[in-house]
Scaffold this motif. Structure first.
Motif, PDB file in Angstrom:
ATOM      1  N   ALA A   1       0.823  -1.210   0.000  1.00 20.87           N
ATOM      2  CA  ALA A   1       0.000   0.000   0.000  1.00 20.87           C
ATOM      3  C   ALA A   1       0.857   1.261   0.000  1.00 20.87           C
ATOM      4  N   LEU A   2       1.871   1.298   0.855  1.00 18.37           N
ATOM      5  CA  LEU A   2       2.643   2.527   1.037  1.00 18.37           C
ATOM      6  C   LEU A   2       3.632   2.804  -0.095  1.00 18.37           C
ATOM      7  N   ARG A   3       4.184   1.779  -0.716  1.00 17.23           N
ATOM      8  CA  ARG A   3       5.200   2.033  -1.738  1.00 17.23           C
ATOM      9  C   ARG A   3       4.620   2.657  -3.001  1.00 17.23           C
ATOM     10  N   THR A   4       3.304   2.606  -3.163  1.00 15.70           N
ATOM     11  CA  THR A   4       2.696   3.231  -4.339  1.00 15.70           C
ATOM     12  C   THR A   4       2.646   4.750  -4.211  1.00 15.70           C
ATOM     13  N   VAL A   5       2.789   5.263  -2.988  1.00 16.92           N
ATOM     14  CA  VAL A   5       2.634   6.705  -2.781  1.00 16.92           C
ATOM     15  C   VAL A   5       3.766   7.340  -1.978  1.00 16.92           C
ATOM     16  N   SER A   6       4.771   6.554  -1.592  1.00 19.42           N
ATOM     17  CA  SER A   6       5.854   7.105  -0.785  1.00 19.42           C
ATOM     18  C   SER A   6       7.124   6.280  -0.953  1.00 19.42           C
ATOM     19  N   SER A   7       8.219   6.787  -0.396  1.00 12.93           N
ATOM     20  CA  SER A   7       9.520   6.119  -0.467  1.00 12.93           C
ATOM     21  C   SER A   7       9.919   5.639   0.919  1.00 12.93           C
ATOM     22  N   TYR A   8      10.597   4.493   0.979  1.00 13.95           N
ATOM     23  CA  TYR A   8      11.000   3.909   2.255  1.00 13.95           C
ATOM     24  C   TYR A   8      12.462   4.220   2.549  1.00 13.95           C
ATOM     25  N   ASP A   9      12.747   4.590   3.792  1.00 20.14           N
ATOM     26  CA  ASP A   9      14.111   4.813   4.267  1.00 20.14           C
ATOM     27  C   ASP A   9      14.409   3.732   5.300  1.00 20.14           C
ATOM     28  N   SER A  10      15.267   2.788   4.941  1.00 18.83           N
ATOM     29  CA  SER A  10      15.540   1.659   5.832  1.00 18.83           C
ATOM     30  C   SER A  10      16.309   2.079   7.082  1.00 18.83           C
ATOM     31  N   VAL A  11      17.031   3.188   7.035  1.00 20.17           N
ATOM     32  CA  VAL A  11      17.771   3.653   8.206  1.00 20.17           C
ATOM     33  C   VAL A  11      16.808   4.129   9.300  1.00 20.17           C
ATOM     34  N   THR A  12      15.852   4.979   8.923  1.00 16.77           N
ATOM     35  CA  THR A  12      14.889   5.503   9.902  1.00 16.77           C
ATOM     36  C   THR A  12      13.653   4.618  10.017  1.00 16.77           C
ATOM     37  N   GLN A  13      13.532   3.663   9.097  1.00 17.78           N
ATOM     38  CA  GLN A  13      12.375   2.774   9.023  1.00 17.78           C
ATOM     39  C   GLN A  13      11.064   3.555   8.917  1.00 17.78           C
ATOM     40  N   THR A  14      11.097   4.564   8.060  1.00 18.75           N
ATOM     41  CA  THR A  14       9.909   5.371   7.796  1.00 18.75           C
ATOM     42  C   THR A  14       9.681   5.479   6.294  1.00 18.75           C
ATOM     43  N   TRP A  15       8.455   5.785   5.955  1.00 19.99           N
ATOM     44  CA  TRP A  15       8.068   6.106   4.584  1.00 19.99           C
ATOM     45  C   TRP A  15       7.891   7.614   4.519  1.00 19.99           C
ATOM     46  N   SER A  16       8.124   8.216   3.361  1.00 13.38           N
ATOM     47  CA  SER A  16       7.929   9.663   3.267  1.00 13.38           C
ATOM     48  C   SER A  16       7.591  10.070   1.837  1.00 13.38           C
ATOM     49  N   THR A  17       6.982  11.234   1.760  1.00 16.47           N
ATOM     50  CA  THR A  17       6.688  11.858   0.482  1.00 16.47           C
ATOM     51  C   THR A  17       6.568  13.358   0.723  1.00 16.47           C
ATOM     52  N   GLN A  18       6.717  14.139  -0.336  1.00 18.37           N
ATOM     53  CA  GLN A  18       6.561  15.589  -0.243  1.00 18.37           C
ATOM     54  C   GLN A  18       5.481  16.009  -1.217  1.00 18.37           C
ATOM     55  N   ILE A  19       4.695  16.983  -0.802  1.00 20.94           N
ATOM     56  CA  ILE A  19       3.564  17.444  -1.596  1.00 20.94           C
ATOM     57  C   ILE A  19       3.656  18.961  -1.739  1.00 20.94           C
ATOM     58  N   GLY A  20       3.470  19.444  -2.966  1.00 23.46           N
ATOM     59  CA  GLY A  20       3.528  20.877  -3.208  1.00 23.46           C
ATOM     60  C   GLY A  20       2.220  21.470  -3.698  1.00 23.46           C
ATOM     61  N   ALA A  21       1.223  20.629  -3.918  1.00 25.69           N
ATOM     62  CA  ALA A  21      -0.100  21.093  -4.354  1.00 25.69           C
ATOM     63  C   ALA A  21      -1.124  20.056  -3.930  1.00 25.69           C
ATOM     64  N   LEU A  22      -2.314  20.500  -3.673  1.00 31.39           N
ATOM     65  CA  LEU A  22      -3.386  19.570  -3.322  1.00 31.39           C
ATOM     66  C   LEU A  22      -4.374  19.483  -4.479  1.00 31.39           C
ATOM     67  N   ASP A  23      -4.017  18.655  -5.451  1.00 29.13           N
ATOM     68  CA  ASP A  23      -4.902  18.403  -6.576  1.00 29.13           C
ATOM     69  C   ASP A  23      -5.529  17.022  -6.386  1.00 29.13           C
ATOM     70  N   LEU A  24      -6.287  16.556  -7.345  1.00 24.34           N
ATOM     71  CA  LEU A  24      -6.968  15.269  -7.189  1.00 24.34           C
ATOM     72  C   LEU A  24      -5.992  14.113  -7.026  1.00 24.34           C
ATOM     73  N   THR A  25      -4.877  14.141  -7.742  1.00 20.44           N
ATOM     74  CA  THR A  25      -3.872  13.079  -7.615  1.00 20.44           C
ATOM     75  C   THR A  25      -3.288  13.059  -6.213  1.00 20.44           C
ATOM     76  N   THR A  26      -2.982  14.227  -5.688  1.00 19.30           N
ATOM     77  CA  THR A  26      -2.404  14.310  -4.354  1.00 19.30           C
ATOM     78  C   THR A  26      -3.418  13.925  -3.285  1.00 19.30           C
ATOM     79  N   LEU A  27      -4.662  14.331  -3.454  1.00 23.54           N
ATOM     80  CA  LEU A  27      -5.690  13.932  -2.497  1.00 23.54           C
ATOM     81  C   LEU A  27      -5.855  12.415  -2.484  1.00 23.54           C
TER      82      LEU A  27
END
Length: 120
Positions: free
Chosen positions: A35-61
């Motif tokens: 589920a998460l890898r389709t919308v974010s990137s995994y950092d094995s060091v911190t064991q977290t997923w992350s993404t950055q968003i610069g606009a709230l359009d339909l794709t981002t929502l």
């Protein structure tokens, strides 16, 4: 748990989304990862997923909805926080917190929080 950002006005910023995976057996972990890898990137060091968003359009929502669905389904924690726009960023960015509030108000069904938007 989801925290909401408080950006500084009159600065360009991105919405940084950090997701902490819930502890799970291999099967459940693989479901979270799928589920998460389709919308974010995994950092094995911190064991977290992350993404950055610069606009709230339909794709981002739709991306945010996937993250919030994962939180509800798997018990992941999500933090939303303002982040400075990196020099390499070529996409859109926010300029005030009113940008986000106005778009969320128009996209959400009346009386329904973002995490409860209907599935498409």
């Amino acid at each position: 748990m989801t925290s909401l950002p408080t950006p500084r006005l009159n600065e360009r910023w991105l919405l940084k989304v950090t997701i902490w995976s819930a502890r799970a057996d291999d099967t459940r972990w693989n479901e979270q990862r799928a589920a998460l890898r389709t919308v974010s990137s995994y950092d094995s060091v911190t064991q977290t997923w992350s993404t950055q968003i610069g606009a709230l359009d339909l794709t981002t929502l739709a991306k945010l909805q996937t993250l919030l669905d994962a939180a509800r389904t798997f018990g992941t924690d999500i933090r939303l926080e303002p982040a400075p726009v990196p020099t390499w960023w070529t996409g859109s960015s926010f300029t005030s917190d009113a940008d986000v509030a106005a778009l969320l108000a128009t996209k959400a069904d009346e009386g329904r929080p973002l995490g409860q938007l209907p599935m498409a």
